[in-house]
Write a protein that holds these residues in place. Structure first.
Motif, mmCIF file in Angstrom:
data_model
loop_
_atom_site.group_PDB
_atom_site.id
_atom_site.type_symbol
_atom_site.label_atom_id
_atom_site.label_comp_id
_atom_site.label_asym_id
_atom_site.label_seq_id
_atom_site.Cartn_x
_atom_site.Cartn_y
_atom_site.Cartn_z
ATOM 1 N N ASP A 41 0.857 -1.191 0.000
ATOM 2 C CA ASP A 41 0.000 0.000 0.000
ATOM 3 C C ASP A 41 0.891 1.238 0.000
ATOM 4 O O ASP A 41 1.677 1.447 0.925
ATOM 5 C CB ASP A 41 -0.901 -0.024 1.242
ATOM 6 N N SER A 43 -0.182 4.447 -0.112
ATOM 7 C CA SER A 43 -0.757 5.659 0.477
ATOM 8 C C SER A 43 -0.076 5.943 1.811
ATOM 9 O O SER A 43 0.373 5.009 2.494
ATOM 10 C CB SER A 43 -2.267 5.503 0.667
ATOM 11 N N PRO A 45 0.328 6.311 5.457
ATOM 12 C CA PRO A 45 -0.514 5.843 6.575
ATOM 13 C C PRO A 45 -0.732 6.927 7.624
ATOM 14 O O PRO A 45 0.138 7.756 7.851
ATOM 15 C CB PRO A 45 0.304 4.692 7.159
ATOM 16 N N ARG A 46 -1.900 6.887 8.221
ATOM 17 C CA ARG A 46 -2.160 7.811 9.336
ATOM 18 C C ARG A 46 -1.537 7.245 10.609
ATOM 19 O O ARG A 46 -1.175 7.973 11.508
ATOM 20 C CB ARG A 46 -3.672 7.969 9.518
ATOM 21 N N ARG A 223 -4.203 1.700 9.761
ATOM 22 C CA ARG A 223 -3.357 2.616 8.965
ATOM 23 C C ARG A 223 -4.155 3.825 8.477
ATOM 24 O O ARG A 223 -3.600 4.861 8.172
ATOM 25 C CB ARG A 223 -2.630 1.877 7.834
ATOM 26 N N LYS A 224 -5.486 3.664 8.421
ATOM 27 C CA LYS A 224 -6.328 4.810 8.060
ATOM 28 C C LYS A 224 -6.762 5.608 9.289
ATOM 29 O O LYS A 224 -7.410 6.641 9.162
ATOM 30 C CB LYS A 224 -7.587 4.323 7.338
ATOM 31 N N THR B 290 -11.443 9.146 -0.505
ATOM 32 C CA THR B 290 -10.968 7.768 -0.678
ATOM 33 C C THR B 290 -10.115 7.657 -1.941
ATOM 34 O O THR B 290 -9.046 7.049 -1.940
ATOM 35 C CB THR B 290 -12.173 6.802 -0.771
ATOM 36 N N ARG B 293 -6.841 10.192 -1.396
ATOM 37 C CA ARG B 293 -6.004 9.961 -0.211
ATOM 38 C C ARG B 293 -5.523 8.517 -0.096
ATOM 39 O O ARG B 293 -4.357 8.272 0.204
ATOM 40 C CB ARG B 293 -6.815 10.345 1.039
ATOM 41 N N TRP B 294 -6.441 7.567 -0.312
ATOM 42 C CA TRP B 294 -6.088 6.171 -0.030
ATOM 43 C C TRP B 294 -5.807 5.338 -1.274
ATOM 44 O O TRP B 294 -4.924 4.502 -1.286
ATOM 45 C CB TRP B 294 -7.196 5.494 0.811
ATOM 46 N N ARG B 345 -14.376 4.790 6.613
ATOM 47 C CA ARG B 345 -13.342 4.330 5.695
ATOM 48 C C ARG B 345 -12.142 5.265 5.677
ATOM 49 O O ARG B 345 -11.162 4.978 4.994
ATOM 50 C CB ARG B 345 -13.904 4.205 4.269
ATOM 51 N N GLY B 346 -12.269 6.409 6.388
ATOM 52 C CA GLY B 346 -11.199 7.388 6.310
ATOM 53 C C GLY B 346 -10.600 7.818 7.634
ATOM 54 O O GLY B 346 -9.577 8.500 7.655
#
Lengths: 228, 455
Positions: A41, A43, A45-46, A223-224, B290, B293-294, B345-346
């Motif tokens: 992944d 993206s 990660p948060r 991770r989100k 989504t 960002r993801w 989801r975020g």
């Protein structure tokens, strides 16, 4: 084949074969899935607390979130009963402990007899109820197929045959009585071996797959920074 | 960093034409549905994580009780995990560890074209990709994520709803799923500049923040642009809006096509790189967040050279840093609708609540708010599918009950699509409830800038 011969067979080659299928089939299934691979992944990660996400994923999904507790199906409550009950029966009953000791050398104190009878009773009722719910609930009925019913059967069968064998064990007072109950015991062991043979291939594989599934989702949501 | 810059240039200069062509190939499939291609798509999408999850289901049916489509209809076919049947069967027959044994035993069954046509309604019309089922699954299966994957197989093989193919085509042609171009946005910007007295910077190279917007905002809620201008002006933010690549919505995510999604995301990345911004602000749009960002970096195969920040997160940050001077609060009883793609989801839960408390005297959360809240009914592309309208309005019943429990006089949200869908559903259900945008609310309670006021 005499009961004695049958018992020797199911305790010997049949048992080891079923155990081999159980282990090899489970490993094959996990490795087969693992080999499908994943792309990383990319993206940002948060959160990078992967272990926390994995553990939370595994542990928190053991109970429904409070928002969903109001309308859980009977199967959820039953699920706790028969999972705990089956564990208590498999690992808390003296003959089972002796059987495991014979194979591995490991042993522990059995459950008090009364508690064991309660566990067996509740587990039996819970399994019958869950079957009834699967047949009558429109959602569960739609989702269900051969795997669901056969898996139920191979879990219930050892319980049923075990009760037969247990009666023999409890009332066994002499060497000659032991011979009488060799038949039920062999049948019980055969039913357990059937469970071993089926477990890796059907939905009972959730016994080990659940840890992968919960871990994957736990990490993904962590991770989100999203709730688990 | 040099390597990163080089690879970003690759995205910008080389990839778009390839991406556009791949995206148009997906749209071309709509004319000739092909079950074989769908099966291939399902199998391609079933990687390790997907397979572990597909295999873990115990058919307990708990996900049904989390899904508003099931809860209002009691139709068992709307059970979320049931929607994955064709994908599961394709996987079991083609790539699962026991696939060969299944074939040998004659247990592998082909997924037919008729079946996929039927499943189109289950995978699209009755799924908002909201993820409430994911939250409820005791096995930890991300059912919404799997539906998103299953849509890949459907869209590439021509089984997605025609409305979504058309929207995707419009998005590729004009940049917007509803055909809104720069002249319309430019006009709206001019109107907002007149109304707010704040200049909207366009195509400013080297600005810190790039603002992108959704077509719904441009068409139905242009005040959002004015609101952002006022807020950023007060916070003294260096920002700009692009004249190309400004569209935030991504129909590729909704139809479930990596190729379409990638082509649309690349336009934003392109302009962000060209203008050398540090941040791209994802606006009030759930799935846009989504997408950008993801999914974006994974669609393009590279990490971004900029950060993505959702508008609610940014406003919260500015508020907490004391860069926003607030005056007064709304006296009405207000509640907040969490867009699913932002909260569930975020991971954006607290930021909107802190902002709501900053602008509202009587903010009250709904029962099962935040992560467990119900979708508006229009997410996941459902609002764009005409044939799904009746079902969408029916599903709103769950949201209606949540809102009613608060006794709110107005509903605030942070997604223009949610806002649009909520307004429609509220009217359909004969309710009288105003729906407001969070950014607009923040702008409304900003202390007026003396210079702006005097203009």
């Amino acid at each position: 084949m005499t009961p004695m011969n049958l018992l020797e067979f199911v305790r010997g080659p049949a048992f080891w074969f079923s155990l081999f299928v159980l282990v090899a089939g489970s490993v094959w299934r996990v490795i087969g899935i693992y080999r499908l691979g994943n792309k990383p992944d990319l993206s940002e990660p948060r959160s990078t607390r992967w272990l926390s996400g994995a553990l939370h994923g595994i542990l928190w999904r053991m109970t429904p979130r409070k928002e969903f507790r109001g309308n859980v199906k009977l199967g959820v409550i039953n699920g706790y009963i028969y999972h705990i009950g089956l564990a208590a029966i498999a690992f808390g009953y003296l003959p089972h402990i002796l059987f495991i000791k014979r194979l591995t050398g490991l042993a522990w104190s059995p459950l008090p007899e009364l508690l064991f009878y309660f566990a067996a009773g509740f587990t039996g009722i819970a399994l019958l109820t869950v079957l009834l719910e699967r047949i009558t609930d429109p959602v569960m009925r739609l989702l269900s197929g051969f795997d669901d019913y056969f898996s139920w059967f191979v879990v219930f069968l050892p319980l049923l045959t075990g009760m037969g064998a247990m009666t023999g064990w409890a009332s066994q007072t002499s060497q000659s009585d032991a011979r009488i109950y060799q038949g039920p015991l062999a049948i019980h062991l055969l039913s357990v071996e059937l469970l071993f043979l089926w477990l890796p291939f059907g939905k009972l594989g959730h016994a080990f797959l659940v840890f992968f599934s919960r871990t994957i989702t736990g990490i993904a949501l962590e991770r989100k920074g999203a709730a688990l | 960093m040099a390597g990163l810059r080089f690879s970003v240039m690759n995205i910008v200069t080389r990839a778009p034409t390839v991406l556009e062509q791949l995206a148009r190939n997906v749209i071309a499939s709509s004319g000739s549905p092909d079950a074989g291609k769908a099966i291939e798509g399902f199998v391609t999408q079933t990687d390790r994580d997907v397979a572990f999850q597909l295999e873990s289901c115990v058919h307990c049916g708990q996900c049904a009780d989390a899904c508003h489509f099931y809860l209002v209809t009691h139709d068992p076919r709307y059970t979320p995990v049931y929607k994955l049947r064709p994908m599961l069967r394709a996987y079991q027959s083609e790539s699962s560890p026991f696939a060969k044994a299944r074939k040998w035993l004659g247990l592998a069954t082909e997924v037919s074209s008729a079946e996929l046509t039927e499943w189109s309604k289950l995978l699209y019309d009755s799924c908002n990709l909201c993820g409430r089922c994911t939250l409820a699954c005791p096995m930890g299966i991300d059912i919404a994520g799997l539906v998103r994957r299953a849509r890949e197989g459907m869209s590439v093989a021509g089984f997605a709803p025609a409305d979504l193919y058309k929207a995707a085509e419009r998005a590729l042609d004009s940049g917007s799923p509803v055909g809104i171009g720069w002249p319309t946005l430019k006009r709206q910007i001019e109107i907002q500049e007149e109304e707010t007295g704040v200049k909207v910077p366009v195509d400013v190279q080297g600005a810190d923040y790039l603002v992108i917007v959704s077509s719904i905002e441009i068409a139905a809620f242009p005040e959002n642009i004015g609101a952002m201008a006022r807020i950023f002006d007060q916070a003294k933010l260096s920002w700009t809006i692009p004249s190309a690549g400004f569209e935030a919505t991504n129909v590729g995510i909704q139809i479930g096509s990596r190729d379409i999604s990638a082509a649309l995301v690349s336009r934003i990345v392109d302009v962000a790189v060209r203008l050398k911004v540090k941040y791209v602000i994802s606006p009030e749009c759930g799935h846009a967040y989504t997408a950008l960002r993801w999914e974006g970096p994974n669609l393009l195969g590279q990490a971004y050279p900029f950060k993505v920040v959702q508008i609610a997160e940014l406003l919260d940050q500015l508020f907490q840093e004391g860069r926003l001077r607030m005056r007064g609060k709304d006296q009405r009883r207000l509640t907040f609708h969490d867009p699913c793609q932002l909260v569930r989801r975020g991971g954006i839960r607290q930021a909107p609540r802190r902002l709501m408390n900053a602008v509202s005297e009587q903010f009250i959360d709904m029962p099962s708010s935040g992560e467990a809240n119900f979708c508006c009914g229009g997410g996941g592309g459902v609002s764009a599918i005409h044939r799904a309208e009746k079902l969408r309005f029916a599903a709103f019943e769950c949201k209606k009950e949540q809102v009613a429990a608060t006794g709110a006089e107005a509903l605030v949200t942070a997604c223009a699509n949610c806002r649009n869908v909520l307004e429609d559903a509220i009217e359909e259900h004969g309710m009288t409830l105003q729906v407001l945008g969070l950014t607009e609310m923040v702008a409304q309670y900003l202390e007026p800038d003396p210079l702006t006021t005097s203009r």
